[in-house]
Design a protein around this motif. Structure first.
Motif, short mmCIF file in Angstrom:
data_model
loop_
_atom_site.label_atom_id
_atom_site.label_comp_id
_atom_site.label_asym_id
_atom_site.label_seq_id
_atom_site.Cartn_x
_atom_site.Cartn_y
_atom_site.Cartn_z
N GLU B 217 29.39 -0.32 40.74
CA GLU B 217 28.77 0.08 42.01
C GLU B 217 29.09 -0.93 43.10
OE1 GLU B 217 27.30 0.29 39.07
OE2 GLU B 217 26.34 2.25 38.91
N GLY B 218 28.94 -2.22 42.75
CA GLY B 218 29.22 -3.28 43.71
C GLY B 218 30.69 -3.31 44.10
N ARG B 219 31.55 -3.11 43.13
CA ARG B 219 32.99 -3.12 43.42
C ARG B 219 33.36 -1.97 44.36
NH1 ARG B 219 35.68 -4.48 37.47
NH2 ARG B 219 34.36 -6.31 37.04
N MET B 220 32.69 -0.82 44.15
CA MET B 220 32.96 0.32 45.04
C MET B 220 32.52 -0.02 46.47
SD MET B 220 32.31 3.83 42.88
CE MET B 220 31.37 3.42 41.42
N THR B 221 31.41 -0.73 46.61
CA THR B 221 30.95 -1.13 47.94
C THR B 221 31.99 -2.03 48.61
OG1 THR B 221 28.66 -1.00 47.23
CG2 THR B 221 29.10 -2.33 49.18
N GLY B 352 25.14 4.21 48.57
CA GLY B 352 24.27 5.32 48.18
C GLY B 352 24.23 5.55 46.68
N ARG B 353 24.60 4.50 45.91
CA ARG B 353 24.63 4.63 44.46
C ARG B 353 23.35 4.07 43.83
NH1 ARG B 353 30.04 4.30 46.11
NH2 ARG B 353 29.51 2.26 46.90
N ILE B 354 23.19 4.31 42.54
CA ILE B 354 21.92 3.99 41.88
C ILE B 354 21.55 2.52 42.02
CG2 ILE B 354 22.95 3.67 39.55
CD1 ILE B 354 19.54 5.32 40.32
N VAL B 378 18.90 8.49 51.48
CA VAL B 378 19.73 9.66 51.19
C VAL B 378 20.64 9.29 50.02
CG1 VAL B 378 21.37 11.31 52.11
CG2 VAL B 378 19.64 10.32 53.62
N PRO B 379 20.26 9.70 48.80
CA PRO B 379 21.08 9.35 47.63
C PRO B 379 22.50 9.91 47.79
CG PRO B 379 18.98 10.30 46.97
CD PRO B 379 19.10 10.52 48.44
N GLY B 380 23.45 9.21 47.17
CA GLY B 380 24.85 9.58 47.34
C GLY B 380 25.25 10.87 46.64
N SER B 381 24.47 11.26 45.64
CA SER B 381 24.78 12.52 44.95
C SER B 381 23.49 13.06 44.34
CB SER B 381 25.81 12.30 43.83
OG SER B 381 25.19 11.60 42.76
N GLY B 382 23.56 14.34 43.94
CA GLY B 382 22.41 14.95 43.29
C GLY B 382 22.06 14.23 42.00
N LEU B 383 23.10 13.70 41.32
CA LEU B 383 22.86 13.01 40.05
C LEU B 383 22.24 11.63 40.27
CD1 LEU B 383 26.02 14.07 38.03
CD2 LEU B 383 23.66 14.86 37.70
#
Lengths: 201, 468
Positions: B217-221, B352-354, B378-383
């Motif tokens: 998640e951090g790497r994606m940021t 917007g990730r967990i 606003v969460p990044g996805s429904g999951l």
């Protein structure tokens, strides 16, 4: 695609650095599913008051620059989003050439797909052109893609670099997809070989 | 063989054709599509009688325009124009037979969150999308970048992109991060160092201990904002953290293919002695929680700092800084931690990730946001949303006074109804603080999720370390 060969026209100065694609075309105009009609919204938030009236001192609202076909801009022009609506708006307004010390990568590529020539020059030369643009409508610059030169209203000529393939496409007004489709056998064989090497893709 | 960078390796594995002048057709493994930058491309195909060459490698999801409030399946919740765009994507996805996650699907979300979540994004791939934040997928060691709509059409038709190779740039973050410092602070601090044009012409490889220590998640940021530094793409070499994240995802390889994939993925690193055209090194322990004060992501300072004076800058930046300070309604010398906030937005493809929601909830747990504050998650996805509900995070947000929304891009670019009003000031976990980005004359301060939560509690930009 429309060809770009040689252009003599009015250049508008926009020395502000980091002009981003949200400035060029704010997102509320991205809801169209067409490629045309964005010119009236070019630089919307800098160009119009909220009530739709023009902001007088914005460069493209000044009488001498309303017909500008060239933009001389500050560093890092077109940074931000990938929206091709930005070059669509620039083209639709009538601007066919943008000159700066640097452009954001995606914007730069998008220009070439739309018959717009983005020219990168060192600061000192952009300064010369910016000064020339500040003279107004009697000062016309000439951009010659074949010769790779910009000539100021005083006759000073500045050379610029451009990628040979991109130059060829602009001069001929070539459609990228058509060109790539001619190489379909290379794509076919690559795909076949990649499917063997990396079947999980 | 001469040593190669990670970028060199992925590039070389995808050249389908090379002209003498170095212009290549780069094969694209994954093409992600959303509703705003694709309608003209599909229309172009239709006009030319062309098909999508590889619909099985093309994934579409509406995210930019969709409302994030309950009952959004009802089209009357959208403006006419937004509805037409989303309906165009529905129609194009069906007509051209590409993978599709409509708004009614729990897997719908921001395209750059859905791709990795579903296992579409894998190490060593080429990934493109008509969206500049495609850089996000570089976190997997995939060469990923944004493209314009003409290029979207080109990829749909040929599954390739006309490209020339970029230069190699290394951004190394050494050592450990201090408590309260996150991936968002790293990526903003890097842009503060290089400027928004510093990466132009380059593909960045992020490396160093502080990067290795980050979760996916951090790497994606970090990679998400490579584009804000002007780079074509950001990359992080895949490792056990990557493989662990990918394993078992719906579209990740399984069984023998997993093993084969893993063998190749393990070769995806920069060889000893490979050449970088530019190197930037920051010490992890020097990075502080940061905020932006201006209208460019390079306008970044530690939260302990003050609003700069235009005369602190040189060249064209002097006028740009003066314009930014005026637009933002700030005064040079003013403490950043004294800036009062009206609104807090937590979400976007940047944060917007967990893990982002966990970080914000950690700060908010058992507390209430300041009276009058408008705050939304606003969460990044429904999951992501479902997982946050399962973990009890949604309850923490709602108890604190946040609105708990449905997935989408929302106020990051404010194409849907979630917008700032004139002069409304927002602490936002998104990626761009441009003029008007979150709404006409809206004022954006970019921050990490923890810092956004802290600002919601105090009503000011706040050093999250003071609340830890």
């Amino acid at each position: 695609m429309e060809k770009f060969e040689k252009l003599t026209g009015i250049a508008a100065p926009m020395p502000l650095v980091n002009i981003d694609t949200d400035m060029i075309i704010p997102k509320r105009f991205l809801k169209s599913i067409k490629r045309t009609g964005f010119g009236v919204s070019l630089f919307d938030e800098m160009r119009y008051n909220r009530d739709g009236t023009e902001i007088e001192d914005f460069v493209l609202n000044k009488p001498q620059y309303r017909e500008a076909e060239i933009l001389v801009a500050g560093d890092n022009f077109g940074c931000g989003s990938s929206r091709e609506h930005a070059p669509w708006a620039i083209k639709d307004f009538g601007i066919k050439c943008v000159i700066s010390t640097s452009f954001a990568d995606i914007f730069f590529n998008n220009c070439f797909k739309n018959g717009i020539l983005p020219i990168v020059l060192p600061q000192e030369q952009v300064d010369v052109l910016m000064k020339d643009a500040e003279k107004g409508q009697n000062a016309r610059m000439t951009v010659d893609l074949e010769a790779q030169t910009v000539t100021t209203s005083d006759g000073e000529t500045i050379s610029f670099e451009v990628d040979a393939f991109k130059k060829h496409c602009l001069l001929q007004g070539l459609d990228d997809i058509g060109l790539s489709m001619e190489k379909v056998s290379s794509i076919d064989s690559f795909e076949e070989q990649a499917a063997q090497a990396r079947p999980w893709v | 063989m001469s040593p190669k960078t990670l970028y060199d390796k992925i590039w070389d594995a995808h050249v389908a054709h090379e002209d003498e002048d170095g212009t290549c057709l780069l094969y694209i493994d994954r093409h992600l599509v959303h509703e705003v930058t694709s309608p003209q491309a599909f229309e172009g195909l239709r006009m030319a009688g062309r098909k999508v060459r590889a619909p099985e490698k093309t994934i579409a999801v509406p995210d930019h325009n969709v409302p994030t409030t309950a009952g959004r399946e009802d089209p009357s919740q959208m403006t006419e124009e937004s509805r037409i765009q989303v309906e165009a994507l529905d129609k194009n996805a069906k007509e051209f037979g590409v993978h599709y996650y409509p708004v009614s699907d729990i897997r719908q979300g921001i395209v750059h969150i859905v791709g990795p979540e579903q296992g579409w994004t894998l190490p060593g791939m080429t990934v493109v999308c008509g969206d500049s934040h495609t850089a996000t997928h570089g976190a997997f060691g995939a060469l990923a970048h944004g493209i314009g709509t003409s290029e979207v059409e080109h990829v749909l038709a040929t599954q390739t992109l006309i490209q020339k190779k970029s230069k190699n740039m290394k951004v190394e973050i050494t050592g450990k991060l201090k408590p309260g410092v996150t991936a968002k602070d790293i990526t903003l601090a890097v842009i503060g160092e290089t400027g928004t044009g510093g990466g132009t012409g380059y593909v960045i490889e992020y490396c160093g201990e502080a990067i290795r220590d980050l979760s996916m998640e951090g790497r994606m940021t970090v990679c998400n904002m490579a584009i804000e530094g002007g780079a074509r793409a950001g990359l992080i070499a895949p490792d056990e953290t990557t493989f662990e994240y990918v394993k078992g995802r719906p579209h990740a390889p399984k069984g023998a293919q997993w093993e084969a994939a893993l063998d190749w993925w393990k070769t995806l690193y920069t060889d000893e002695g490979a050449h970088f055209d530019k190197v930037v090194t920051l010490k992890g322990e020097d990075i502080q929680p940061v905020v932006t004060w201006g209208t460019s992501p390079e306008d970044v300072l530690p939260i302990t700092g003050v609003v700069p004076h235009p005369s602190d800058f040189e060249g064209g930046k002097v006028d740009a800084a003066a314009r930014s300070i005026e637009y933002m309604g700030l005064t040079p010398g003013q403490k950043l931690a004294d800036i009062e906030i009206d609104t807090v937005f937590i979400g976007s493809c940047t944060n917007g990730r967990i893990e982002d929601l966990r970080a914000a909830a950690e700060v908010l747990k058992g507390k209430k946001i300041k009276d009058g504050m408008r705050a939304m998650v606003v969460p990044g996805s429904g999951l992501v949303r479902a997982q946050a509900e399962e973990e009890g995070l949604a309850q923490i947000f709602e108890d604190a006074g946040f609105e708990w929304r449905l997935a989408g891009c929302s106020m990051c670019l404010a194409m849907n109804p979630d917008q700032l009003s004139e002069n409304e000031r927002c602490a936002s976990t998104s990626n761009r603080n441009f003029e008007g980005r979150q709404g006409f004359k809206g004022r954006t301060h970019l921050v990490s999720p923890g810092m956004a939560a802290a600002a919601a509690l105090t009503g000011k930009l706040t050093d999250v370390r003071d609340l830890m």
